[in-house]
Structure formats: structure tokens, C-alpha cells
Design a protein around this motif. Sequence first.
Motif, PDB file in Angstrom:
ATOM      1  N   ILE A  75     -79.908 -10.126  45.384  1.00 33.46           N
ATOM      2  CA  ILE A  75     -79.569  -8.698  45.314  1.00 33.46           C
ATOM      3  C   ILE A  75     -79.380  -8.189  46.745  1.00 33.46           C
ATOM      4  O   ILE A  75     -80.330  -8.072  47.515  1.00 33.46           O
ATOM      5  N   GLY A 119     -76.274  -8.143  52.450  1.00 33.00           N
ATOM      6  CA  GLY A 119     -76.471  -7.803  53.862  1.00 33.00           C
ATOM      7  C   GLY A 119     -76.681  -9.091  54.634  1.00 33.00           C
ATOM      8  O   GLY A 119     -76.359 -10.193  54.153  1.00 33.00           O
ATOM      9  N   ALA A 178     -79.435 -10.813  55.476  1.00 36.79           N
ATOM     10  CA  ALA A 178     -80.365 -11.799  54.911  1.00 36.79           C
ATOM     11  C   ALA A 178     -79.809 -12.400  53.618  1.00 36.79           C
ATOM     12  O   ALA A 178     -79.882 -13.617  53.407  1.00 36.79           O
ATOM     13  N   GLY A 179     -79.247 -11.560  52.753  1.00 40.00           N
ATOM     14  CA  GLY A 179     -78.753 -12.032  51.457  1.00 40.00           C
ATOM     15  C   GLY A 179     -77.580 -12.988  51.616  1.00 40.00           C
ATOM     16  O   GLY A 179     -77.535 -14.054  50.982  1.00 40.00           O
ATOM     17  N   GLU A 210     -73.818  -6.838  45.215  1.00 39.24           N
ATOM     18  CA  GLU A 210     -73.876  -5.854  46.308  1.00 39.24           C
ATOM     19  C   GLU A 210     -73.365  -4.509  45.796  1.00 39.24           C
ATOM     20  O   GLU A 210     -72.294  -4.441  45.215  1.00 39.24           O
ATOM     21  N   ALA A 224     -72.526  -1.814  47.581  1.00 38.95           N
ATOM     22  CA  ALA A 224     -71.467  -1.188  48.390  1.00 38.95           C
ATOM     23  C   ALA A 224     -70.109  -1.819  48.060  1.00 38.95           C
ATOM     24  O   ALA A 224     -70.035  -2.842  47.384  1.00 38.95           O
ATOM     25  N   LYS A 237     -74.052  -2.955  57.303  1.00 36.50           N
ATOM     26  CA  LYS A 237     -74.888  -2.656  58.488  1.00 36.50           C
ATOM     27  C   LYS A 237     -74.532  -3.580  59.643  1.00 36.50           C
ATOM     28  O   LYS A 237     -74.633  -3.201  60.805  1.00 36.50           O
ATOM     29  N   ILE A 260     -71.585  -2.079  61.615  1.00 39.65           N
ATOM     30  CA  ILE A 260     -71.824  -0.955  62.548  1.00 39.65           C
ATOM     31  C   ILE A 260     -72.838  -1.327  63.633  1.00 39.65           C
ATOM     32  O   ILE A 260     -73.107  -0.531  64.534  1.00 39.65           O
ATOM     33  N   ASN A 272     -75.361  -7.137  67.884  1.00 42.62           N
ATOM     34  CA  ASN A 272     -76.344  -7.868  68.703  1.00 42.62           C
ATOM     35  C   ASN A 272     -77.012  -8.843  67.729  1.00 42.62           C
ATOM     36  O   ASN A 272     -78.036  -8.563  67.155  1.00 42.62           O
ATOM     37  N   ALA A 303     -83.026  -8.959  48.486  1.00 46.06           N
ATOM     38  CA  ALA A 303     -82.466  -8.878  49.853  1.00 46.06           C
ATOM     39  C   ALA A 303     -81.819  -7.510  50.028  1.00 46.06           C
ATOM     40  O   ALA A 303     -80.731  -7.386  50.583  1.00 46.06           O
ATOM     41  N   CYS A 304     -82.506  -6.476  49.503  1.00 45.92           N
ATOM     42  CA  CYS A 304     -81.892  -5.124  49.461  1.00 45.92           C
ATOM     43  C   CYS A 304     -82.183  -4.296  50.686  1.00 45.92           C
ATOM     44  O   CYS A 304     -81.866  -3.103  50.692  1.00 45.92           O
ATOM     45  N   ILE A 321     -81.079   4.739  56.998  1.00 44.54           N
ATOM     46  CA  ILE A 321     -79.681   5.193  56.902  1.00 44.54           C
ATOM     47  C   ILE A 321     -79.268   5.364  55.431  1.00 44.54           C
ATOM     48  O   ILE A 321     -78.386   4.648  54.913  1.00 44.54           O
ATOM     49  N   ALA A 365     -83.184   6.100  61.711  1.00 44.19           N
ATOM     50  CA  ALA A 365     -84.004   4.913  62.035  1.00 44.19           C
ATOM     51  C   ALA A 365     -83.166   3.645  61.903  1.00 44.19           C
ATOM     52  O   ALA A 365     -82.534   3.419  60.882  1.00 44.19           O
ATOM     53  N   GLU A 366     -83.197   2.817  62.947  1.00 47.28           N
ATOM     54  CA  GLU A 366     -82.416   1.577  62.888  1.00 47.28           C
ATOM     55  C   GLU A 366     -83.012   0.610  61.863  1.00 47.28           C
ATOM     56  O   GLU A 366     -82.284  -0.172  61.255  1.00 47.28           O
ATOM     57  N   GLY A 377     -81.656  -7.473  68.685  1.00 48.14           N
ATOM     58  CA  GLY A 377     -81.289  -8.718  68.016  1.00 48.14           C
ATOM     59  C   GLY A 377     -82.433  -9.363  67.248  1.00 48.14           C
ATOM     60  O   GLY A 377     -82.226 -10.346  66.538  1.00 48.14           O
TER      61      GLY A 377
HETATM   62  P1  FDA Z   1     -79.266  -4.876  54.836  1.00 49.42           P
HETATM   63  O1  FDA Z   1     -79.605  -3.423  54.799  1.00 49.42           O
HETATM   64  O2  FDA Z   1     -78.365  -5.361  55.890  1.00 49.42           O
HETATM   65  O3  FDA Z   1     -78.627  -5.319  53.438  1.00 49.42           O
HETATM   66  C1  FDA Z   1     -79.150  -4.904  52.199  1.00 49.42           C
HETATM   67  C2  FDA Z   1     -78.009  -4.810  51.220  1.00 49.42           C
HETATM   68  O4  FDA Z   1     -78.526  -4.589  49.902  1.00 49.42           O
HETATM   69  C3  FDA Z   1     -77.090  -3.642  51.519  1.00 49.42           C
HETATM   70  O5  FDA Z   1     -75.770  -4.098  51.662  1.00 49.42           O
HETATM   71  C4  FDA Z   1     -77.267  -2.715  50.317  1.00 49.42           C
HETATM   72  O6  FDA Z   1     -76.081  -2.012  49.978  1.00 49.42           O
HETATM   73  C5  FDA Z   1     -77.669  -3.707  49.234  1.00 49.42           C
HETATM   74  N1  FDA Z   1     -78.389  -3.104  48.109  1.00 49.42           N
HETATM   75  C6  FDA Z   1     -79.433  -2.221  48.174  1.00 49.42           C
HETATM   76  N2  FDA Z   1     -79.813  -1.884  46.926  1.00 49.42           N
HETATM   77  C7  FDA Z   1     -79.008  -2.547  46.051  1.00 49.42           C
HETATM   78  C8  FDA Z   1     -78.897  -2.586  44.637  1.00 49.42           C
HETATM   79  N3  FDA Z   1     -79.704  -1.867  43.856  1.00 49.42           N
HETATM   80  N4  FDA Z   1     -77.948  -3.376  44.073  1.00 49.42           N
HETATM   81  C9  FDA Z   1     -77.100  -4.113  44.862  1.00 49.42           C
HETATM   82  N5  FDA Z   1     -77.165  -4.106  46.204  1.00 49.42           N
HETATM   83  C10 FDA Z   1     -78.109  -3.329  46.805  1.00 49.42           C
HETATM   84  N6  FDA Z   1     -80.423  -5.328  64.220  1.00 49.42           N
HETATM   85  C11 FDA Z   1     -80.195  -6.265  65.169  1.00 49.42           C
HETATM   86  O7  FDA Z   1     -80.881  -7.292  65.202  1.00 49.42           O
HETATM   87  N7  FDA Z   1     -79.179  -6.076  66.092  1.00 49.42           N
HETATM   88  C12 FDA Z   1     -78.391  -4.954  66.081  1.00 49.42           C
HETATM   89  O8  FDA Z   1     -77.435  -4.844  66.869  1.00 49.42           O
HETATM   90  C13 FDA Z   1     -78.669  -3.951  65.115  1.00 49.42           C
HETATM   91  N8  FDA Z   1     -77.969  -2.778  65.116  1.00 49.42           N
HETATM   92  C14 FDA Z   1     -78.201  -1.846  64.140  1.00 49.42           C
HETATM   93  C15 FDA Z   1     -77.482  -0.651  64.156  1.00 49.42           C
HETATM   94  C16 FDA Z   1     -77.698   0.301  63.174  1.00 49.42           C
HETATM   95  C17 FDA Z   1     -76.949   1.609  63.225  1.00 49.42           C
HETATM   96  C18 FDA Z   1     -78.641   0.050  62.133  1.00 49.42           C
HETATM   97  C19 FDA Z   1     -78.873   1.043  61.021  1.00 49.42           C
HETATM   98  C20 FDA Z   1     -79.371  -1.130  62.130  1.00 49.42           C
HETATM   99  C21 FDA Z   1     -79.168  -2.091  63.137  1.00 49.42           C
HETATM  100  N9  FDA Z   1     -79.909  -3.280  63.165  1.00 49.42           N
HETATM  101  C22 FDA Z   1     -79.680  -4.201  64.160  1.00 49.42           C
HETATM  102  C23 FDA Z   1     -80.888  -3.607  62.105  1.00 49.42           C
HETATM  103  C24 FDA Z   1     -80.217  -4.556  61.091  1.00 49.42           C
HETATM  104  O9  FDA Z   1     -79.017  -3.953  60.657  1.00 49.42           O
HETATM  105  C25 FDA Z   1     -81.132  -4.833  59.899  1.00 49.42           C
HETATM  106  O10 FDA Z   1     -82.355  -5.335  60.369  1.00 49.42           O
HETATM  107  C26 FDA Z   1     -80.487  -5.847  58.964  1.00 49.42           C
HETATM  108  O11 FDA Z   1     -79.251  -5.349  58.499  1.00 49.42           O
HETATM  109  C27 FDA Z   1     -81.387  -6.146  57.775  1.00 49.42           C
HETATM  110  O12 FDA Z   1     -80.704  -7.062  56.943  1.00 49.42           O
HETATM  111  P2  FDA Z   1     -80.987  -7.107  55.383  1.00 49.42           P
HETATM  112  O13 FDA Z   1     -80.011  -8.073  54.831  1.00 49.42           O
HETATM  113  O14 FDA Z   1     -82.425  -7.320  55.139  1.00 49.42           O
HETATM  114  O15 FDA Z   1     -80.659  -5.632  54.862  1.00 49.42           O
END
Ligand code: FDA
Length: 399
Positions: A9, A12, A14-15, A33, A35, A41, A44, A51, A167-168, A173, A342-343, A382
Amino acid sequence: MSAWDAIVIGAGAAGLFCAGIAGQRGKRVLVLEKAEKPGKKILISGGGRCNFTNINVDGARAAERFLSANPHFAKSALSRYPAREFLALVERYGIAWHEKTLGQLFCDGSARQIVDMLLAECAAAKAAGGEVSVRCDQTVETVAQDGDLFSVTANGETYAARNLVIACGGPSIPKMGASDFGYQLGRQFGLKIVEPRPALVPLTLGGDDVLFRELSGVAAPVEAQAGKTRFAEAALFTHRGLSGPAILQVSSYWKAGEPVSIDFLPGQAQGWLIETKAANPRATLGSVLREHLPDRLAATLAERIGLSGDVGNMPDKSLRKAEEQLSGWAFNPNGTEGYAKAEVTAGGISTAALSSQTMEAKAVPGLYAVGEAVDVTGWLGGYNFQWAWASGYAAGQAL
Ligand code: FDA
């Protein structure tokens, strides 16, 4: 209902990575997914250049650089999939990269290259006899367990698999669709949730500190401290309070009601103002500070310290006190800018419920949690992507 080896699920960081690893081991993996496209994420991140890891991440330093109720939990996964492994993958795809600062590795081109690489890794499952199907616009609404099968409904369709990967991500944000759905699923299966909170987030100022908001846009290299943790990086004044890398870093350690202390002149030896008095007695405190700090910040700090006239006429005791103020300026944040800015989210699915080797829930065979949904939060730079890759790898090897 079609049976898959695993349903992931969230497409992103990790998933997607987890799905690619499992697919290349011959598994049939469905990634759902919500979106309209995968890896939003990632796209952006790092100002569009992602990074994607930090070369200083390894298992040995995990406890120091990752926050968690159990800071040792992340060691195992980060040791088995260290930053250099991900870097090797990036290089195999011919993605040009550079180190910006403090071990932070960025794409020279665009974050899109990382998403394309992850999707190519998923597609590579075919050659290994596996399959990864990434389906977007699929919001998972409910999950049920029937014997050793998990059934998942998304947009009215039901899918089944022996393994389910949460992996949600976390709720940071929300305007990008982030939510606490991963925690809801964790609770449904009896996993404890460590109270989530915004991390790597700007701090807001009120009270006496509110005047510093007038410095909005001014940045300076400082050493910031919350609790016992210090970071030497830039701080930025904003119209709401404090931001910049040093502040984002300490925000993860900051507790409401406690001060954040800033050393505006890190590296200055004790007694430097008294030496300046001897060398340049006609200088004012403002003019001395302007040699080290941006004009507006120097003027505000000098005004607040309240020593007027030539330093040559100031008692050593007053100069010593001014030095102390400048090296440990206490701000009292009245909050943070919250999940909207929050990042990452600190807290989440308790590591106590998971195997550190596989990310599988100890009490629920076949259920896994990876990435930001888990109570493991890295420093800025990173670290959080490396946790996503490493935890995704651990689960992907076990599915
Ligand atoms: P992530 O949030 O990436 O993915 C989760 C996915 O699950 C999303 O696509 C979401 O839509 C989906 N989802 C949620 N609920 C669902 C449902 N019910 N059904 C289906 N899908 C669902 N880190 C870093 O190391 N270097 C960097 O440069 C940055 N820069 C950065 C900038 C900004 C603006 C932000 C907000 C964050 C960063 N980060 C970062 C942090 C980094 O983005 C974050 O740690 C990872 O994206 C986490 O990865 P995950 O796969 O765990 O979650």
C-alpha cells in the motif's frame, strides 16, 4: 479476487523499492497508490533534485542519527542496505550525482530520474519470473484478514495476498494526500503507535521573540541546540519564526516549552570581544557584529544586548556577558508550523512490534511496515530516503 504474493500500500520511496526487490526475487507484487502518479514526494524532494541518500548513513551511526523509541532498531536494516549500495544502483542507471554538503548526495539532473529508476527496477521483475504491477488512483479503503490471506479493497475492487506491506508514509504535507492511514492499519492489527509529531519543521516564535520576525529572509551559519543535540548549519528567520537546516534539524529534538539556543558566532574563541576592544577600541558592538553577521541581524542583536557607544569604553564584564548572550541566545518557540510544513513525521508504528531483520509484525505473520510509517526518523539530508530504501529492502527480501 486475484491472488498476489504481496500487496504494497503506497507507491512512495519505500513501497516502490520494496516491490522491485521482491519482484526481482520472482514474486508477484501489486502496488496500490492513491495519488495519480507514483513517487510524488520523491519528485518534490531536495528542491526537485532529490537528496537520495547520505554517504554518512550506516548501521553503526544509526542510533545517533535516527530518532526512534528504540534508536538501535534501524541498525540492522541500514547495515544490510547501506548508502553505498543505493549509490551503486544510481550509478548503474547512469544517473549523474554530486555531494552538496555533509555527505548529502543529490541528482545533478532531476528527481524524476530516481522515480524512473525505481519503476525500471519494478519492471525488471519480469526477467526474473516475477511481476510488479503499480496501479495509481487506487485509494485503499479497507483491509481484512481471512485465514492466511489479506484482502484489500480499493475503489470497489478487492485484491488478496498472503503478504501485506504498509508503505503509506506519515501525515506530513496533507495537501499532497498524506494521511495517518498507515497508523490506522497498524492499530487494526494490534500494533502500538508511538505518538506521531511533525519533525524537520520550522519553529514559530511569539512573546518577546516576535520582534525577530522582522528579520524575515535573513540567514546565517549558526550552531543551534535543542536539549543536548547541536547542529552547525544555517538558520533562517521567517515571517513566522525560525527555519533553515539548523532549525529543521533541532526541531526533531525540540520539546514544547523548552528553549532552542543559538550560537550566532560559532568558532569564536572565548574572550574575542575583549581582544577586539584592545585592537579596535573605537568600534561599536554593532560594527563588530557586522563583520561576522548579516547587517540586519547584527543591528538587531546589538540593539537587544543594549551596549551603546565605543567598545573601548565598555567594561570587560559587560563584553563577557555579551559574548555569552551571542553564543547561547535562547529562543522560546511557541510551536511548529505543523504537518503542513513538516518534511517528515516522527513517531508511527512502534518498532517493538516489528522484526528489525524483516520489518514483519511479530504477532501478525505476513504483515510488514516500511519507510516513514514506522517509528524511525532520520536527520535532514538524505537520511530519510536511505531509511525508506533500507527498510523496503529488508521487507522485499523477506516477502
Ligand atoms: P511516502 O510518503 O513517500 O509514500 C507513501 C505513499 O503512500 C504516498 O504516495 C501516498 O499517496 C500513498 N498512500 C497513503 N495512503 C494510501 C492509501 N490509503 N491507499 C493507497 N496509497 C496510499 N528525504 C530525504 O531523504 N531527502 C530529501 O531530499 C527529502 N526531501 C523532502 C522534501 C519534502 C518537501 C518532503 C515533504 C519530504 C522530503 N523528504 C526527504 C522526506 C521523504 O520524502 C520521506 O521520508 C519519504 O518520502 C518516505 O517514504 P515512504 O515511502 O515511507 O512514504
